[in-house]
Design an enzyme around this catalytic site. Structure first.
Site: not given
Ligand code: PEP
Ligand code: MG
Length: 554
Positions: A187, A452, A500
């Site tokens: 933190h 991801n 994303c």
């Molecule tokens: C992803 O899988 O790239 C994603 C944006 O979702 P998370 O990282 O929340 O699984």
């Protein structure tokens, strides 16, 4: 000159005299206790006073470091009320201990339990238990407040700083923070970043009291602390600092600017939000919208599912804060690494390939409908987009959309207000979804690529497994080929498509992602301006020619 090496957790360079923080350590005497009832009342009164202090600290944190920092103190307040913690103190008091002694024992017991956990984040919660316990103990024993003495700004040194010690620091007097303990996710580090103070943690046992008053230069980027710097080091770091300030000013000028490449290609740079604090950060950093609002934060770290009302309020707030900018809220994505204790999913051998994301929602429409009702009701307050995670088949999207329709009809019958043009998007994070993107594009209003997970499933590499090193490579050509397929299928069907996953924030991939044709990059708020800078330097047409060569099937 002495150089101490630690971990830089909050960027920036500062120079000044080193000053040590003095902790308020309550002395716990284990002498005679009054009767159990009196001791129990003393504990409860002290805890109530601590809770009031924490409320005031939360407000202070909100004003100086934002909502995320405030949440920390609100969480401390809840931890102080935790029934197991309370019972541990009660047990000591019933056994004839003073409130102080019982509390000190409970502190050690809980801190040790946290410290022994596998999850590094949970291990750091030991510091939270110590922090709240010290606060209550200080009230019980009347211990003096901690702090430091200096009329002029200093580099503050400490073995470690608790969250409450950090937030109570007079920011005007702190040039930088150096601690012997701590980690990037501690933190102290989070607060230092939020307060914009350069910080180095994990300096080990190198901070000697004899250094007090000596001149130090802290580099919060590369994690060094130079004591008694020579003229050459001083000049080098002064130049680096001047360059950082120039860079920050350059980026600040991009805040309201457009993200357009040299050859005129425009891309939207939006933000990923994991909690309400990120929404404020998105605005502060010039985010053009929220491209991924991870709704899980509403469900995690609690005892039961959040109610429709609670969710509605959270979504409404985010939509109102973003005004006419779009907020894409992802429906519940639990399972795999995000387990809810109160939603006892049966144990799975392979949870990343198990019951997660949309699968859970389709199997438990009761949970899904509550969220959808909250989402649609909130849609009356801004520009909402709904995003479905972990899709592998077209029928899953159809079924989810059918539930969306039912919820809309239900709300209409109740006379509730909602927007009737909420786009429903599909996350592309399984190879199946990428390969079916031509068909999914007929069902979806937009796509958002979760690289991801897409990298995890394409490369058969567990994203949680830190030992896979170079084998887990989201820039892998197989992943890029899938992304290109998705973007082409989306555009052929008039569907917008963003990214994303973390890959979107990788500055070395910006040109490639533009060349693939993404319409939007959604990234952590503090990446928006550096990325906008990258986009403005890029030449999308040139990068496209290079990329097509690279991705060609032989
Ligand atoms: C992803 O899988 O790239 C994603 C944006 O979702 P998370 O990282 O929340 O699984
Ligand atoms: Mg994902």
């Amino acid at each position: 000159m002495i150089t101490i090496y630690g971990k830089g957790v909050s960027a920036g360079i500062a120079a000044g005299p080193l000053c040590f923080f003095r902790h308020a350590r309550a002395e716990v005497t284990r002498g005679a206790a009054a009767d159990a009832e009196t001791e129990w009342k003393r504990f409860r009164d002290a805890r109530a006073a601590a809770s009031e202090q924490l409320g005031a600290l939360a407000e202070r944190a909100r004003a100086t470091a934002g909502d995320e920092a405030a949440l920390l103190f609100e969480t401390h307040r809840m931890m102080a009320e935790d029934p197991d913690y309370e019972e541990a103190v009660a047990e000591g008091v019933r056994g004839g201990m003073s409130a102080e002694a019982a509390l000190a024992d409970a502190r050690e017991r809980f801190a040790e339990q946290f410290a022994a956990m596998d999850d590094p984040y949970m291990r750091l919660r030991a510091a939270d238990v110590r922090d709240i316990s010290e606060r209550i103990l200080a009230i019980l024993t009347g211990a003096a407040q901690g702090g430091f003495e200096s009329d002029t700004p200093v580099i503050l040194a400490a073995d470690d700083l608790s969250p409450s010690e950090t937030i109570q620091l007079d920011k005007g007097k702190i040039l930088a923070i150096v601690t012997e303990g701590g980690a990037e996710v501690s933190h102290t580090a989070i607060l230092a970043r939020a307060m914009g103070i350069p910080a180095v943690v994990g300096a080990g046992g190198c901070l000697r009291a004899a250094y007090a008053g000596h001149e130090a230069i802290v580099d919060g980027e590369d994690g060094t602390v130079v004591l008694d710097p020579d003229a050459e080091t001083r000049a080098r770091l002064a130049e680096k600092r001047a360059e950082q300030l120039r860079e920050r000013e350059r980026l600040d000028r991009l805040r309201g600017g457009a993200s357009v490449t040299r050859d005129g290609r425009r891309v939207r740079i939006c933000c990923n939000a994991g909690d309400p604090g990120d929404v404020a950060a998105a605005l502060a950093n010039g985010g053009e919208g929220i491209g991924l609002f991870r709704s899980e934060f509403l469900y995690l770290g609690r005892e039961a599912f959040p109610s429709e009302e609670e969710q509605f309020e959270a979504y409404r707030k985010a939509l109102c804060a973003m005004g006419d900018r779009e907020v894409v809220i992802r429906t519940l994505d639990i399972g795999a690494d995000k387990q809810l204790g109160y939603f006892a999913l049966p144990r799975e051998e392979n949870p990343a390939m198990g019951n997660r994301g949309l699968r859970v929602c389709l199997d438990r429409p009761d949970i899904f409908r509550t969220q959808l009702r909250a989402l649609y009701r909130a849609s009356a307050f801004g520009r909402l987009g709904i995003l479905l995670p972990m899709v592998a088949s077209v029928w899953e999207v159809r079924e989810a959309k059918e539930l969306c329709g039912q919820v809309r009809r239900e709300l209409a019958a109740e006379g509730a207000a909602f927007a009737d043009d909420v786009p429903v998007g599909v996350m592309i994070e399984t190879p199946a979804a990428a390969l079916l993107s031509d068909r999914l594009a007929k069902e979806a209003d937009f796509f958002s690529c979760g690289t991801n997970d897409l990298a995890q499933y394409t490369l058969a590499c567990d994203r949680q497994n830190g030992n896979l090193g170079r084998f887990f490579d989201p820039r892998h050509i197989a992943v890029l080929r899938l992304l290109k397929l998705v973007v082409d299928n989306a555009h052929r069907n008039g569907v917008r498509v963003g990214i994303c996953g973390e890959l979107g924030a990788d500055p070395q991939m910006t040109e490639t992602l533009l060349a693939i044709g993404f319409d939007e990059l959604s990234v952590p708020p503090n990446r928006v301006l550096p990325l906008r800078q990258r986009v403005r330097e890029a030449d999308a047409a040139l990068a496209r020619a290079r990329l097509l060569d690279e991705l060609t099937y032989s």
